[in-house]
Motif scaffolding. Structure first.
Motif, PDB file in Angstrom:
ATOM      1  N   GLN A 240       0.835  -1.174   0.000  1.00 41.98           N
ATOM      2  CA  GLN A 240       0.000   0.000   0.000  1.00 41.98           C
ATOM      3  C   GLN A 240       0.877   1.233   0.000  1.00 41.98           C
ATOM      4  N   GLN A 241       0.340   2.291  -0.578  1.00 44.23           N
ATOM      5  CA  GLN A 241       1.087   3.530  -0.639  1.00 44.23           C
ATOM      6  C   GLN A 241       0.133   4.697  -0.782  1.00 44.23           C
ATOM      7  N   LEU A 242       0.482   5.801  -0.143  1.00 36.84           N
ATOM      8  CA  LEU A 242      -0.250   7.044  -0.328  1.00 36.84           C
ATOM      9  C   LEU A 242       0.239   7.698  -1.605  1.00 36.84           C
ATOM     10  N   HIS A 243      -0.610   8.429  -2.261  1.00 35.24           N
ATOM     11  CA  HIS A 243      -0.231   9.118  -3.476  1.00 35.24           C
ATOM     12  C   HIS A 243      -0.380  10.611  -3.267  1.00 35.24           C
ATOM     13  N   ARG A 244       0.509  11.373  -3.842  1.00 39.52           N
ATOM     14  CA  ARG A 244       0.456  12.826  -3.739  1.00 39.52           C
ATOM     15  C   ARG A 244      -0.742  13.353  -4.525  1.00 39.52           C
ATOM     16  N   TRP A 245      -1.190  14.543  -4.141  1.00 37.77           N
ATOM     17  CA  TRP A 245      -2.289  15.156  -4.865  1.00 37.77           C
ATOM     18  C   TRP A 245      -1.885  15.373  -6.299  1.00 37.77           C
ATOM     19  N   PRO A 246      -2.746  15.366  -7.283  1.00 34.11           N
ATOM     20  CA  PRO A 246      -4.184  15.274  -7.098  1.00 34.11           C
ATOM     21  C   PRO A 246      -4.618  13.859  -6.728  1.00 34.11           C
ATOM     22  N   ALA A 247      -5.746  13.768  -6.088  1.00 38.91           N
ATOM     23  CA  ALA A 247      -6.233  12.483  -5.581  1.00 38.91           C
ATOM     24  C   ALA A 247      -6.800  11.608  -6.691  1.00 38.91           C
ATOM     25  N   MET A 248      -6.985  12.154  -7.862  1.00 44.52           N
ATOM     26  CA  MET A 248      -7.529  11.378  -8.970  1.00 44.52           C
ATOM     27  C   MET A 248      -6.391  10.927  -9.888  1.00 44.52           C
ATOM     28  N   SER A 249      -6.445   9.694 -10.329  1.00 43.06           N
ATOM     29  CA  SER A 249      -5.445   9.212 -11.273  1.00 43.06           C
ATOM     30  C   SER A 249      -5.820   9.709 -12.662  1.00 43.06           C
ATOM     31  N   LYS A 250      -4.961   9.471 -13.652  1.00 44.79           N
ATOM     32  CA  LYS A 250      -5.227   9.946 -15.009  1.00 44.79           C
ATOM     33  C   LYS A 250      -6.522   9.378 -15.569  1.00 44.79           C
TER      34      LYS A 250
ATOM     35  N   SER B 290     -10.222   9.027  10.517  1.00 42.05           N
ATOM     36  CA  SER B 290      -9.441  10.020  11.245  1.00 42.05           C
ATOM     37  C   SER B 290      -8.022  10.063  10.690  1.00 42.05           C
ATOM     38  N   ILE B 291      -7.375  11.232  10.850  1.00 47.67           N
ATOM     39  CA  ILE B 291      -6.001  11.396  10.389  1.00 47.67           C
ATOM     40  C   ILE B 291      -5.283  12.413  11.273  1.00 47.67           C
ATOM     41  N   VAL B 292      -4.018  12.138  11.595  1.00 48.73           N
ATOM     42  CA  VAL B 292      -3.171  13.088  12.319  1.00 48.73           C
ATOM     43  C   VAL B 292      -1.777  13.022  11.705  1.00 48.73           C
ATOM     44  N   TYR B 293      -0.999  14.084  11.898  1.00 53.19           N
ATOM     45  CA  TYR B 293       0.362  14.160  11.385  1.00 53.19           C
ATOM     46  C   TYR B 293       1.338  14.312  12.539  1.00 53.19           C
ATOM     47  N   ASN B 294       2.382  13.489  12.537  1.00 56.53           N
ATOM     48  CA  ASN B 294       3.438  13.565  13.546  1.00 56.53           C
ATOM     49  C   ASN B 294       4.650  14.217  12.888  1.00 56.53           C
ATOM     50  N   SER B 295       4.937  15.468  13.246  1.00 57.46           N
ATOM     51  CA  SER B 295       6.023  16.221  12.616  1.00 57.46           C
ATOM     52  C   SER B 295       7.402  15.732  13.048  1.00 57.46           C
ATOM     53  N   THR B 296       7.508  15.107  14.205  1.00 53.30           N
ATOM     54  CA  THR B 296       8.803  14.593  14.664  1.00 53.30           C
ATOM     55  C   THR B 296       9.264  13.429  13.797  1.00 53.30           C
ATOM     56  N   PHE B 297       8.368  12.474  13.556  1.00 52.01           N
ATOM     57  CA  PHE B 297       8.707  11.301  12.758  1.00 52.01           C
ATOM     58  C   PHE B 297       8.340  11.465  11.286  1.00 52.01           C
ATOM     59  N   LYS B 298       7.675  12.569  10.945  1.00 48.26           N
ATOM     60  CA  LYS B 298       7.215  12.834   9.573  1.00 48.26           C
ATOM     61  C   LYS B 298       6.364  11.684   9.052  1.00 48.26           C
ATOM     62  N   VAL B 299       5.335  11.344   9.846  1.00 47.41           N
ATOM     63  CA  VAL B 299       4.404  10.295   9.446  1.00 47.41           C
ATOM     64  C   VAL B 299       2.965  10.793   9.568  1.00 47.41           C
TER      65      VAL B 299
ATOM     66  N   PHE C   9       5.474  10.209   5.403  1.00 46.44           N
ATOM     67  CA  PHE C   9       5.010  11.375   4.670  1.00 46.44           C
ATOM     68  C   PHE C   9       5.885  11.637   3.446  1.00 46.44           C
ATOM     69  N   ASP C  10       7.185  11.401   3.564  1.00 48.93           N
ATOM     70  CA  ASP C  10       8.100  11.681   2.460  1.00 48.93           C
ATOM     71  C   ASP C  10       7.943  10.709   1.300  1.00 48.93           C
ATOM     72  N   SER C  11       7.812   9.419   1.601  1.00 51.94           N
ATOM     73  CA  SER C  11       7.728   8.424   0.525  1.00 51.94           C
ATOM     74  C   SER C  11       6.291   8.019   0.184  1.00 51.94           C
ATOM     75  N   GLY C  12       5.371   8.228   1.123  1.00 46.92           N
ATOM     76  CA  GLY C  12       3.999   7.780   0.917  1.00 46.92           C
ATOM     77  C   GLY C  12       3.803   6.302   1.191  1.00 46.92           C
ATOM     78  N   LYS C  13       4.847   5.610   1.600  1.00 45.39           N
ATOM     79  CA  LYS C  13       4.749   4.165   1.818  1.00 45.39           C
ATOM     80  C   LYS C  13       4.216   3.842   3.206  1.00 45.39           C
ATOM     81  N   LEU C  14       3.538   2.718   3.277  1.00 43.76           N
ATOM     82  CA  LEU C  14       3.020   2.224   4.544  1.00 43.76           C
ATOM     83  C   LEU C  14       4.186   1.785   5.420  1.00 43.76           C
ATOM     84  N   ALA C  15       4.307   2.369   6.613  1.00 49.68           N
ATOM     85  CA  ALA C  15       5.401   2.049   7.525  1.00 49.68           C
ATOM     86  C   ALA C  15       4.980   1.036   8.583  1.00 49.68           C
ATOM     87  N   ALA C  16       3.710   1.069   8.990  1.00 44.86           N
ATOM     88  CA  ALA C  16       3.227   0.146  10.020  1.00 44.86           C
ATOM     89  C   ALA C  16       1.706   0.083   9.959  1.00 44.86           C
TER      90      ALA C  16
END
Length: 140
Positions: free
Chosen positions: A1-11, A25-34, A49-56
């Motif tokens: 799984q991976q997050l994708h950068r905006w725009p949220a719609m694919s081609k 729900s969603i929250v951002y942790n600025s220390t770990f950048k997740v 947040f940087d790669s968009g990849k699922l970390a855990a």
């Protein structure tokens, strides 16, 4: 799984999905950048947040109950609440449940806040109980 950068719609015009159920729900942790997200199947996801990849992923964090709120607690812990009134404190890195806060009425929690004011560390919750519940956040 991976997050994708905006725009949220694919081609092709279809929505890119990161969860199998609705995101609650969603929250951002600025220390770990997740980003930490939760869904209606009671899963908690931690995303780089940087790669968009699922970390855990914490599956079925509240059993079959829908997660309704997330809050950050310090740098490496997160608090989650659910439709059944359960509130849990998690280690963000290991996924270990560190503590469960006991609600008197089992009403749905709709909002969580962690307050750290000097030596006072508190977890505040509100929801369908029509009350503000407060617990001390002591190290487990």
């Amino acid at each position: 799984q991976q997050l994708h950068r905006w725009p949220a719609m694919s081609k092709g015009g279809s929505l890119i999905r990161s969860h199998a159920a609705s995101v609650s729900s969603i929250v951002y942790n600025s220390t770990f950048k997740v980003l930490v997200t939760a869904d209606a199947l009671s899963n908690i996801f931690v995303w780089s947040f940087d790669s968009g990849k699922l970390a855990a992923r914490i599956p079925e964090a509240h059993g079959s109950s829908v997660i309704t709120a997330l809050a950050l607690n310090g740098t490496s812990r997160i608090i989650s609440a659910a439709h059944n009134g359960s509130i849990k404190l998690w280690n963000l890195t290991s996924g270990e449940c560190l503590k469960q806060f006991v609600s008197a009425d089992k009403a749905e929690v709709t909002q969580l806040v962690h307050v750290s004011n000097g030596a006072n560390r508190l977890v505040l919750a509100t929801g369908w109980s029509r009350a503000l519940s407060i617990w001390p956040d002591e190290e487990p």
